[in-house]
Design a protein around this motif. Structure first.
Motif, mmCIF file in Angstrom:
data_model
loop_
_atom_site.group_PDB
_atom_site.id
_atom_site.type_symbol
_atom_site.label_atom_id
_atom_site.label_comp_id
_atom_site.label_asym_id
_atom_site.label_seq_id
_atom_site.Cartn_x
_atom_site.Cartn_y
_atom_site.Cartn_z
ATOM 1 N N LEU A 624 0.695 -1.267 0.058
ATOM 2 C CA LEU A 624 0.042 -0.002 0.077
ATOM 3 C C LEU A 624 0.801 1.201 0.087
ATOM 4 N N ASP A 625 0.726 2.254 -0.881
ATOM 5 C CA ASP A 625 1.251 3.541 -0.878
ATOM 6 C C ASP A 625 0.286 4.235 0.218
ATOM 7 N N GLU A 626 0.984 4.654 1.471
ATOM 8 C CA GLU A 626 0.254 5.002 2.291
ATOM 9 C C GLU A 626 -0.353 6.581 2.112
ATOM 10 N N ARG A 627 0.071 6.973 1.186
ATOM 11 C CA ARG A 627 -0.218 8.661 0.921
ATOM 12 C C ARG A 627 -1.399 8.674 0.027
ATOM 13 N N MET A 632 0.172 -0.839 -4.898
ATOM 14 C CA MET A 632 0.878 -0.434 -5.896
ATOM 15 C C MET A 632 1.255 -1.743 -6.643
ATOM 16 N N TYR C 120 5.600 2.742 -9.897
ATOM 17 C CA TYR C 120 5.295 4.060 -10.187
ATOM 18 C C TYR C 120 5.242 4.530 -11.651
ATOM 19 N N GLY C 138 7.740 8.826 -7.290
ATOM 20 C CA GLY C 138 6.931 8.164 -6.318
ATOM 21 C C GLY C 138 7.385 7.245 -5.449
ATOM 22 N N ALA C 139 8.593 6.352 -5.890
ATOM 23 C CA ALA C 139 8.718 5.317 -5.096
ATOM 24 C C ALA C 139 9.762 5.918 -3.739
ATOM 25 N N GLY C 142 8.033 6.246 -1.111
ATOM 26 C CA GLY C 142 6.652 5.491 -1.144
ATOM 27 C C GLY C 142 7.016 3.962 -1.191
#
Lengths: 711, 183, 339
Positions: A624-627, A632, C120, C138-139, C142
């Motif tokens: 999970l991308d928590e933002r 993902m 991403y 993004g990574a 992330g």
């Protein structure tokens, strides 16, 4: 290599309940002639619907500019919240079940979670629809949301769900856990974590909808036809009688097709808006948002025993996310409530509301992840006691349902452990050595339990003039073998050859069943059909009508007795001493689930459950991308289902017997049992192999490496 | 400028079919949407599941990642072309050896991945016969019909129902027969 | 997928000229390009089909090496008896990658240029400097489990996903590149890929029209070939870490070492620190661990992918040990006797 199925041809092509009949729909499936939803052809070519998903989590939709998309040749319309047909508010009526409530989409300028559709492109061709979807410009303002659930949340963020899946209370206890824990001489207090998981049936969720101005006909990949009708009627404010759902072949469900999803609603909206048939097949990436998933979990298990190996105290407490606006809580403590006798049990389920895609039932809800923790902890306790983990389990097997004290209808956990151990050669496992080249070898065991359910169901059967029997019910076959076992029931009861029996499923015009889910499908739909066949047989003997209906519902035996399936898993793993990769080398499972309706399809169900268990233990986890609340690894290259290579020879022993307290057929469910506990047996074997107790699932190389001694 | 819808001839299951296709059309979509052969299934559309496996010139490929225009003139076999007697329907006697073995061993459940599994296994038999290598082939480079060879070579066809043990059994049975027949 | 013009090239020279004139993208097997076009990650206006060009032969070269047509499929290359005999690590790497269906389509040239699997990069709409320059990485803050630990920049931490290219780098392959002007020039495979720096969208220095036409393998280095691929499942998965080794040991001393890594860097990573540390050293477990340590010294994790640093160390040492025929000396932790 698996056992060769034992087919037992009978005279005149007859087949009885319990025969190892090959799948009656097999020839269709191996020739490409079984029409799944997206394969169905209409006289009028459908418009292709392509979803434009939100690229933010919780958000306000400021603008959707469809001008460039509409310019693409072949595009007929683009639906957004501004022009989509009106729907009832999502989640209404509030007193309906979650599979029956409105699933309104494109209804308001807001987005509840990452990936929620913000537009639907409708075009003459797939190529045009996909191209145009990329040209829809969406302006979103992200709103504050909670995406990460870690298990460390403060108490005020934790909620007690109204109930957990299966209708059980969130909190259940027996005796005095604190006292028993106090009394225990040997204790284990361990916390386990599992990542979110995805059902990922091979058939993407798909719908083909037609609308003639009055009736909506929806061909959709669905596990339960009846609630799909209700959900569409509730969403679109139509009479239930004006909605027909058809689903003859379904490419797997595993819980993710229990209810309707974006494709069904959007295809229906598209058909109503354009007066054209509309087909929406969700993309694999979108499914990681819109097909429901299993939430991540944090589970604390405390077990205490006397020094002489008697289990005294059991506590199993879980924290998982609950998707905001969608009530579902996974019963992680189900196995702790069912398996072993002890003085004090405490079980608690807590949820944290999160702005995530729908979280719902995925194959083996509760046990799939709950027994990973619970049966790992049981192993930790046996090790702490320096006892053989099989002997320790055998010494503590429950004689009555631990929480309620109710008698079991039948409960074969002891026999499963004994038979499985014998077949595996558990007592001789040391002879297999501790190493094979770089592979460190280890052996693990775990118990399996799973509650048995029976649901109300109806069925119809009639004898045609040509002597063929035709059965009709809205049951589905999601790969479970419904067509086959239901055909056997008709052939056996009406004394007909199998090829004189036709079973028609998956149409809301047929009598209603509870569909496929919760391992209740065969006993419920099958029981109803058996009842119909017996009635028809009686009528025919009495010179009465050539058509009969049957009906079944759970009787008082489901009140008086605790009903469970049981099993025991024995697993050999190798752990690569250098890379920490884990491979399952052998697995033996002994299972008891009442009467076996068809050993071939039952064995396949168990194999399938075991493969699912291998995935949950070793390879599957959503990141999970928590933002933004996005998973993902949202494709099948990033989300790792087990491949053929990940699965060794499996062996299944079926030891159950007919149990008439379980309903008319005397069978219990088998679709999820093979999965329950298998992962823990793998983790326990990993400990045996390399001394690493991994409490973070899946056991990918990084997780195992982190738990091993450093070098 | 090149043609917006170039003419493409695909020889599918022995029959030449001429199409005018948007160059963006994949072979999978051409089969399903333009040639009325929906038995080849779209599981992921991105080369990550194997459900869409077909044979081109006898070799297995993923039809979702192939542009149809790139296969002008190629011979393509789909699940609909695998039966022993094409067009003989789904009567058991019309099934090919692998198809029959799949039914006998219950090598599928929901059946959605089955067309791809069958095409893949068909090519696999030929690959084994001519000694094509895999990553599990032993150091002596001698290819034998073993469970491990079948597992590795079928790893590109995901089956979420978990019919894997039965798939191995079905393929091994047919591969074994082939060997006996050859010797 | 946006509309594109399609044409089939008649020859490598014609293909290169056409692409140089029009800015077209070559398509060979299409196994990566079609995937990315469907997602809108790659949006070529024109495709030149080079899949039917005749440059698919594999032939002995005069110097004892091998000349490989860039249109050869991964299957053909992996199964070539000369590759199998003399350049075995290349065959092993190829067969560790993807599946038969994909290897039947994927070409040598395309494989060299395959794009990252960073999630991403794939998720149009989320930031990615490689896909949408200036949008951010993004990574980095992330999910970075797949990302690189060596050679990254603040702008991009994406890892190169190829197995084949890792072996090619270990084998010092040279690429014959046909330019739009019709000339053929030669490029070391190690020089093909750029590190991301502040331009992660520029992954190599090939100009529009530059077509990788052929790959030359010089005579093979001496020693034993081993390819290790660590992954999340047993097959059909990209490498978390991969290691290609060709190691020669005489009388207990390393006389030649070729080592390259996959999964840990934005390009197939030649492990020169390992090679430098080992050449002339005694082939011991301790020496292999120390050499691996030296290679990973500059590595930096980003949270999720921190594990790749110790994992790469172990995989390098383990692969060298396998090539040298010595046993890894790995502590087995709290492993117990069966009760």
């Amino acid at each position: 290599m698996s056992d060769t199925p034992q087919t037992t041809p009978r005279e005149g092509g007859r087949a009885a309940i319990g025969d190892a009949v090959p799948r009656v729909d097999g020839p269709k499936k191996v020739t490409g002639r079984a029409p799944y939803t997206a394969d169905h052809r209409l006289d009028e070519a459908p418009l292709i619907g392509w979803i434009v998903p939100s690229r933010a989590g919780r958000a306000r939709v400021d603008a959707v500019d469809t001008a460039r998309a509409l310019d693409v040749p072949g595009v007929v319309a683009v639906l957004t919240h501004r022009n989509a047909p009106k729907q009832a508010p999502r989640g209404t009526p509030s007193d309906a079940g979650r599979f029956s409530q409105s699933h309104a989409l494109l209804a308001a300028p807001e987005v509840a979670c990452y990936g929620e559709p913000v537009a639907l492109v409708l075009a003459e061709t797939l190529e045009a629809a996909r191209e145009a979807a990329g040209l829809v410009e969406v302006a979103l303002t992200p709103l504050p949301g909670r995406y990460a659930v870690t298990g460390d949340e403060p108490d005020e963020a934790l909620e007690v769900p109204d109930d957990v899946d299966g209708g059980m209370p969130a909190d259940m206890s027996h005796g005095d856990f604190d006292l028993a824990w106090e009394k225990a001489e040997v204790r284990v207090d361990a916390t386990y974590e599992t990542l979110a998981e995805h059902a990922s049936a091979m058939e993407p969720h798909a719908t083909l909808a037609t609308w003639d101005g009055e009736e909506l006909v929806v061909r959709v990949a669905i596990q339960i036809v009846g609630s799909a009708v209700e959900a569409l009627a509730n969403t679109l404010r139509l009479d239930k009688e004006k909605v027909r759902v058809i689903s003859p072949f379904i490419g797997g469900g595993f819980g993710s097709k229990l209810g309707i999803h974006d494709d069904a609603v959007l295809a229906s909206l598209g058909a109503i808006a354009t007066d054209r048939p509309v087909r929406v097949v969700q993309t694999r990436r979108d499914l990681f948002s819109s097909a429901p998933h299993r939430g991540c979990s944090t589970q604390r298990v405390r077990l205490g025993a006397s020094r002489d190996g008697r289990l005294l105290a059991v506590a199993h407490e879980s924290v998982m996310p609950m998707a905001r606006g969608y009530e579902f809580a996974e019963p992680c403590a189900a196995s702790a409530r069912a398996s072993y006798a002890c003085d004090g049990i405490l079980t608690r389920h807590r949820v944290v509301r999160a702005d995530l895609p729908r979280i719902d039932s995925m194959r083996g809800p509760g046990e799939a992840v709950g027994s990973l923790a619970f049966e790992s902890a049981v192993d930790e306790l046996a090790r702490a006691l320096e006892r053989d983990p099989v002997a320790f389990r055998l010494a503590n097997v429950a004689e009555t349902e631990p929480i309620s004290g109710k008698p079991f209808a039948s409960f074969d956990l002891r026999r499963c452990l004994e038979v499985g151990a014998e077949r595996y050669g558990w007592s001789r496992r040391a002879e297999r050595g501790r190493r094979d080249g770089r592979w460190l070898l280890g052996h693990g065991v775990a118990s399996a339990t799973r509650p048995n359910f029976l649901m109300e169901a109806k069925a119809r059967v009639r004898l045609e003039d040509d002597g063929r029997a035709v059965a009709e019910l809205d049951m589905t076959d999601i790969g479970t073998g419904s067509y086959t076992i239901l055909s056997q029931i008709v052939a056996d009861t009406l004394e007909l050859p199998l090829d004189r029996v036709e079973v028609r499923l998956g149409d809301s015009r047929y009598p209603q069943t509870a569909g496929s889910g919760g391992s209740f499908g065969a006993a419920s739909a099958g029981g109803a059909l058996l009842s119909a066949c017996r009635r028809l047989r009686g009528q025919l003997r009495a010179g009465g009508g050539r058509e009969a209906e049957g009906h079944i519902e759970p009787g008082e035996d489901f009140e008086k007795y605790a009903q469970y399936m049981t099993g025991a898993h024995f697993v050999e793993v190798g752990v690569d001493e250098v890379t920490s990769e884990v491979r399952v080398r052998r697995a033996v499972g002994a299972f008891s689930f009442g009467r076996v309706l068809n050993p071939t399809t039952a064995r396949s169900q168990l194999y399938g459950g075991m493969v699912f268990g291998i995935g949950g233990a070793l390879t599957e986890g959503l990141h999970l991308d928590e933002r933004v609340g996005a998973y993902m690894n949202r494709d099948l290259a990033g989300y790792h289902l087990p491949t053929e290579r990940d699965v060794p020879a499996l062996e299944v022993v079926m030891i159950g017997e007919r149990d008439d307290r379980c309903g008319l057929l005397g069978s219990k469910g088998v679709g999820e049992l093979g999965l329950c506990g298998l992962g823990a047996a793998i983790a326990n074997a990993v400990y045996d192999a390399c001394g690493a107790r991994v409490r973070r699932f899946p056991l990918t190389p990084d997780a195992v490496m982190a738990a091993r001694a450093a070098w | 400028m090149s043609d917006r819808a170039p003419k493409t001839t695909l020889v599918v299951n022995g029959r030449a079919r001429e199409l005018s296709l948007d160059p963006r059309t994949t072979l999978l979509d051409a089969l399903r949407d333009h040639l009325d052969l929906p038995g080849t299934h779209k599981g992921c559309d991105h080369g990550q599941c194997g459900a869409c496996t077909v044979l081109i010139g006898g070799e297995r490929v993923l039809s979702c990642l192939a542009l149809a225009v790139m296969h002008d003139g190629d011979e393509i076999t789909t699940v609909e072309g695998l039966a022993a007697r094409a067009g003989a329907g789904d009567a058991p006697e019309a099934l090919g050896a692998l198809q029959a073995a799949f039914v006998a061993h219950d090598a599928f459940q929901c059946g959605f991945c089955t067309s791809g599994q069958l095409c893949s296994a068909t090519a696999l038999l030929a690959e084994l016969a001519r000694g094509d290598l895999s990553v599990v082939t032993p150091d002596d480079d001698t290819v034998r019909v073993t469970g491990d060879e079948i597992r590795e070579r079928m790893a590109g066809n995901l089956c979420r129902c978990g019919a894997y043990p039965n798939l191995v059994a079905a393929i091994a049975e047919v591969a074994g027969q082939g060997e006996e027949g050859a010797s | 997928m946006r509309p594109f013009g399609y044409e089939r090239a008649e020859s490598a020279v014609a293909a290169a000229r056409r692409a140089a004139d029009t800015g077209a993208t070559f398509i060979g097997g299409g196994t990566n390009l079609v995937d990315l076009m469907k997602l809108g990650v790659m949006t070529p206006e024109r495709l030149v089909d080079v899949s039917r060009l005749p440059n698919r032969d594999i032939a002995d070269a005069d110097d004892g090496g091998l000349a490989i047509g860039a249109a050869a499929t991964n299957t053909a290359l992996a199964n070539d008896p000369r590759v199998r005999e003399r350049f075995r690590v290349l065959s092993l790497a190829l067969l560790s990658g993807a599946t038969p269906q994909i290897r039947n389509k994927a070409t040598v040239g395309g494989n060299l240029l395959q794009r990252t699997r960073c999630p991403y990069f794939y998720e149009v709409g989320l930031p990615c400097n490689k896909r949408a320059p200036g949008s951010g990485c993004g990574a980095r803050f992330g999910r970075s489990r797949d990302a690189a630990v060596l050679g990254t920049s603040e702008h991009c931490i994406a890892a190169h996903p190829s197995d084949m290219a890792v072996a090619m780098v270990a084998l010092d392959a040279r690429l014959g590149v046909r330019g739009g002007d019709g000339d053929l020039r030669w490029l070391d495979v190690d020089a093909l890929h750029r590190l991301p720096g502040d331009r992660p969208d520029r992954e190599h220095d090939l100009a529009p029209g530059d077509l990788i036409e052929t790959v030359r393998l010089p005579p093979p280095p001496p020693g034993r070939h081993v390819y290790t691929k660590v992954r999340d499942r047993a097959s059909y998965a990209f490498a978390l870490v991969s290691v290609a080794v060709v190691l020669a040991v005489e009388d207990g001393v390393v006389t030649s070492a070729r080592v390259a890594l996959g999964g840990v860097a934005p390009k197939p990573w030649r492990a020169r620190a390992v090679e430098a540390a080992l050449t002339g050293a005694r082939a011991t477990w301790r020496a292999f661990c120390a050499a691996a340590e030296a290679e990973l010294a500059p590595a930096r994790g980003h949270g999720d992918n921190d594990f790749k640093i110790p994992l790469a160390r172990r995989a390098i040492a383990g692969t060298l040990a396998e090539a040298a025929g010595i046993a890894p000396e790995v502590p087995t932790g709290g492993r117990r006797a069966t009760p």
